[in-house]
Design a protein around this motif. Sequence first.
Motif, PDB file in Angstrom:
ATOM      1  N   ARG A   1       0.785  -1.244   0.000  1.00 44.91           N
ATOM      2  CA  ARG A   1       0.000   0.000   0.000  1.00 44.91           C
ATOM      3  C   ARG A   1       0.815   1.291   0.000  1.00 44.91           C
ATOM      4  NH1 ARG A   1      -5.545   0.448   2.691  1.00 44.91           N
ATOM      5  NH2 ARG A   1      -4.378   1.341   4.414  1.00 44.91           N
ATOM      6  N   ASP A   2       2.137   1.200  -0.022  1.00 44.98           N
ATOM      7  CA  ASP A   2       2.927   2.442  -0.061  1.00 44.98           C
ATOM      8  C   ASP A   2       4.224   2.228  -0.846  1.00 44.98           C
ATOM      9  OD1 ASP A   2       3.279   5.137   0.424  1.00 44.98           O
ATOM     10  OD2 ASP A   2       4.212   4.848   2.375  1.00 44.98           O
ATOM     11  N   ILE A   3       4.116   1.564  -1.996  1.00 45.66           N
ATOM     12  CA  ILE A   3       5.284   1.374  -2.858  1.00 45.66           C
ATOM     13  C   ILE A   3       5.652   2.721  -3.477  1.00 45.66           C
ATOM     14  CG2 ILE A   3       6.092   0.323  -5.009  1.00 45.66           C
ATOM     15  CD1 ILE A   3       6.071  -1.612  -2.687  1.00 45.66           C
ATOM     16  N   LYS A   4       6.888   3.119  -3.285  1.00 45.19           N
ATOM     17  CA  LYS A   4       7.405   4.376  -3.825  1.00 45.19           C
ATOM     18  C   LYS A   4       8.926   4.338  -3.717  1.00 45.19           C
ATOM     19  CE  LYS A   4       6.855   6.750   0.644  1.00 45.19           C
ATOM     20  NZ  LYS A   4       6.233   7.890   1.349  1.00 45.19           N
ATOM     21  N   PRO A   5       9.646   5.225  -4.397  1.00 46.53           N
ATOM     22  CA  PRO A   5      11.118   5.186  -4.356  1.00 46.53           C
ATOM     23  C   PRO A   5      11.701   5.259  -2.942  1.00 46.53           C
ATOM     24  CG  PRO A   5      10.381   6.581  -6.144  1.00 46.53           C
ATOM     25  CD  PRO A   5       9.140   6.205  -5.383  1.00 46.53           C
ATOM     26  N   ALA A   6      11.079   6.035  -2.059  1.00 48.02           N
ATOM     27  CA  ALA A   6      11.615   6.189  -0.702  1.00 48.02           C
ATOM     28  C   ALA A   6      11.514   4.914   0.116  1.00 48.02           C
ATOM     29  CB  ALA A   6      10.882   7.326   0.014  1.00 48.02           C
ATOM     30  N   ASN A   7      10.685   3.965  -0.325  1.00 44.81           N
ATOM     31  CA  ASN A   7      10.517   2.707   0.413  1.00 44.81           C
ATOM     32  C   ASN A   7      11.195   1.524  -0.275  1.00 44.81           C
ATOM     33  OD1 ASN A   7       9.102   3.873   2.491  1.00 44.81           O
ATOM     34  ND2 ASN A   7       7.093   3.462   1.593  1.00 44.81           N
ATOM     35  N   ILE A   8      12.119   1.831  -1.174  1.00 44.61           N
ATOM     36  CA  ILE A   8      12.876   0.785  -1.854  1.00 44.61           C
ATOM     37  C   ILE A   8      14.363   1.084  -1.697  1.00 44.61           C
ATOM     38  CG2 ILE A   8      13.326  -0.397  -4.044  1.00 44.61           C
ATOM     39  CD1 ILE A   8      10.530   0.572  -4.958  1.00 44.61           C
ATOM     40  N   MET A   9      15.061   0.211  -0.975  1.00 46.88           N
ATOM     41  CA  MET A   9      16.503   0.367  -0.791  1.00 46.88           C
ATOM     42  C   MET A   9      17.237  -0.252  -1.980  1.00 46.88           C
ATOM     43  SD  MET A   9      17.098   2.032   1.999  1.00 46.88           S
ATOM     44  CE  MET A   9      18.860   1.723   2.088  1.00 46.88           C
ATOM     45  N   TYR A  10      18.290   0.449  -2.420  1.00 46.99           N
ATOM     46  CA  TYR A  10      19.031   0.014  -3.606  1.00 46.99           C
ATOM     47  C   TYR A  10      20.522   0.167  -3.347  1.00 46.99           C
ATOM     48  CZ  TYR A  10      21.072   0.470  -8.312  1.00 46.99           C
ATOM     49  OH  TYR A  10      21.858   0.350  -9.425  1.00 46.99           O
ATOM     50  N   ASP A  11      21.271  -0.888  -3.612  1.00 42.34           N
ATOM     51  CA  ASP A  11      22.727  -0.851  -3.465  1.00 42.34           C
ATOM     52  C   ASP A  11      23.344  -0.750  -4.857  1.00 42.34           C
ATOM     53  OD1 ASP A  11      25.388  -1.136  -2.929  1.00 42.34           O
ATOM     54  OD2 ASP A  11      25.192  -2.958  -1.720  1.00 42.34           O
ATOM     55  N   PRO A  12      23.878   0.409  -5.230  1.00 45.01           N
ATOM     56  CA  PRO A  12      24.439   0.576  -6.582  1.00 45.01           C
ATOM     57  C   PRO A  12      25.590  -0.383  -6.880  1.00 45.01           C
ATOM     58  CG  PRO A  12      24.139   2.701  -5.497  1.00 45.01           C
ATOM     59  CD  PRO A  12      23.936   1.649  -4.447  1.00 45.01           C
ATOM     60  N   LYS A  13      26.295  -0.822  -5.830  1.00 43.43           N
ATOM     61  CA  LYS A  13      27.448  -1.702  -6.052  1.00 43.43           C
ATOM     62  C   LYS A  13      27.019  -3.093  -6.507  1.00 43.43           C
ATOM     63  CE  LYS A  13      30.355   0.638  -2.626  1.00 43.43           C
ATOM     64  NZ  LYS A  13      31.090   0.478  -1.328  1.00 43.43           N
ATOM     65  N   THR A  14      25.918  -3.566  -5.964  1.00 37.94           N
ATOM     66  CA  THR A  14      25.469  -4.927  -6.271  1.00 37.94           C
ATOM     67  C   THR A  14      24.207  -4.962  -7.127  1.00 37.94           C
ATOM     68  OG1 THR A  14      24.097  -5.052  -4.272  1.00 37.94           O
ATOM     69  CG2 THR A  14      26.412  -5.714  -4.063  1.00 37.94           C
ATOM     70  N   GLY A  15      23.490  -3.832  -7.203  1.00 36.09           N
ATOM     71  CA  GLY A  15      22.219  -3.800  -7.918  1.00 36.09           C
ATOM     72  C   GLY A  15      21.087  -4.438  -7.138  1.00 36.09           C
ATOM     73  N   ARG A  16      21.361  -4.794  -5.890  1.00 34.26           N
ATOM     74  CA  ARG A  16      20.374  -5.497  -5.070  1.00 34.26           C
ATOM     75  C   ARG A  16      19.349  -4.520  -4.500  1.00 34.26           C
ATOM     76  NH1 ARG A  16      20.441 -10.561  -3.196  1.00 34.26           N
ATOM     77  NH2 ARG A  16      19.286 -11.126  -1.340  1.00 34.26           N
ATOM     78  N   VAL A  17      18.098  -4.973  -4.445  1.00 38.01           N
ATOM     79  CA  VAL A  17      16.986  -4.137  -3.988  1.00 38.01           C
ATOM     80  C   VAL A  17      16.268  -4.822  -2.828  1.00 38.01           C
ATOM     81  CG1 VAL A  17      14.628  -3.495  -4.659  1.00 38.01           C
ATOM     82  CG2 VAL A  17      16.532  -2.870  -6.121  1.00 38.01           C
ATOM     83  N   LYS A  18      15.797  -3.999  -1.867  1.00 39.63           N
ATOM     84  CA  LYS A  18      14.947  -4.518  -0.793  1.00 39.63           C
ATOM     85  C   LYS A  18      13.795  -3.558  -0.542  1.00 39.63           C
ATOM     86  CE  LYS A  18      17.646  -7.786   1.846  1.00 39.63           C
ATOM     87  NZ  LYS A  18      17.674  -8.456   3.156  1.00 39.63           N
TER      88      LYS A  18
END
Length: 414
Positions: free
Chosen positions: A270-287
């Motif tokens: 119910r609150d998907i948005k860029p601020a609620n998605i963590m991204y590691d540029p080194k690995t491309g991994r998302v949480k």
Amino acid sequence: PAFLLLLGYGILLAWRFFRRAFHLIRTQPEADEANRLLGIALHYQGHLDEAFGRLQRCRADTAVLDALYNLALDFERRRQFNKAAAVFLYITKNSTQEYRDAAPRHQRMLAMEKAFVFGMSQKALHSTMILSPEAMEKPMIGRYELTGELGQGAMGMVYLGKDSKMDRVVAVKTMAISHELKPEAMAEVKERFFLEAMAAGRLNHPHIVTVFDMGEEDDLAYIVMDYVQGETLKSFIDVGKLLPVAEVLRIGMQVADALEYAHCNQIIHRDIKPANIMYDPKTGRVKVTDFGVASLTDSTRTRTGTIIGTPSYMSPEQVAGKHVEAGSDLFSLGVTLFQLLTGQLPFTGDSLASVIFKIANESFPDIRDLRKDLSPAIGVLISKALQKEARDRYQTAAEMKADLQECLEQIERG
């Protein structure tokens, strides 16, 4: 005879006095040691007030002062600055010479007590705790030592912490429990805060943040999560900072994978948005993070008619306060991808009411008019995700992930 009687009585009293004094002199060290050991044991068990009471019964030798100093440091870690100040003051008054830095720490604790009162104002809801750069002991919440600030959450600060028991780095989300709120209002706020732990705690997925623990201490409620390296996607939504198209598609696939898992476990974010998605540029991994407004579809905790979330990313049914299902999260993911690809939102306005009206009634701009280099397949994908009617959108996150993968493969094929 009377004189002799009085003299004998006086001698008897003197003998009793000196015998008692001799006994006290002989047994006092044993009593001091017993009280010191008991005080240390109480301190170890977490009974800090009782420990202070026991240690005050001892003569203030070096061993006792050491125990008192460690006790004061623990009061300081627990943010009980008034009690820490009292112990440091006791040390200062009962040591023959200046003991370590007890005197300056006493003054610092007095200043901290005046400066930071938890849960007593609306400001406290947004600045739960301040980690002083001065030589202070790191604050503790439960068994977690707070070592730095990570950022501002929706309900309070998020801190970098260390789990002393498991020896691992964690993120600790906090919320000040405000005494200004009415009991029923505070209960609702706390329920929403802990709903995040309850929702995310049901999930075990590589692209969803893991929740380890939750609790309350003094005037703070807290949730303990795994610490995720990197930054939120909010850092990549401005023109000039946009990620490559292929990387955005990879991110979308990971988020869709996480949502498919959550939806299969009866949880709508119910609150998907860029601020609620963590991204590691080194690995491309998302949480995916922040399940604080999640809806447990097998629960009655989230009521129809209540608008909760971030309006610019909401689906038409969500802004209308209607019941939301998986398609609502997929609409929000579509908005997020639109912004990551173009640097702007598909629905904008001068006011919140204007934005909500456009989401519910007006069409969005064709993404390929904003970026000519995007493939027709990407345009179709975004258009399908942002349809007004839920039945016209992707029905599952797995279906959306498959189309994202197809778009990515087209780019990789050249």
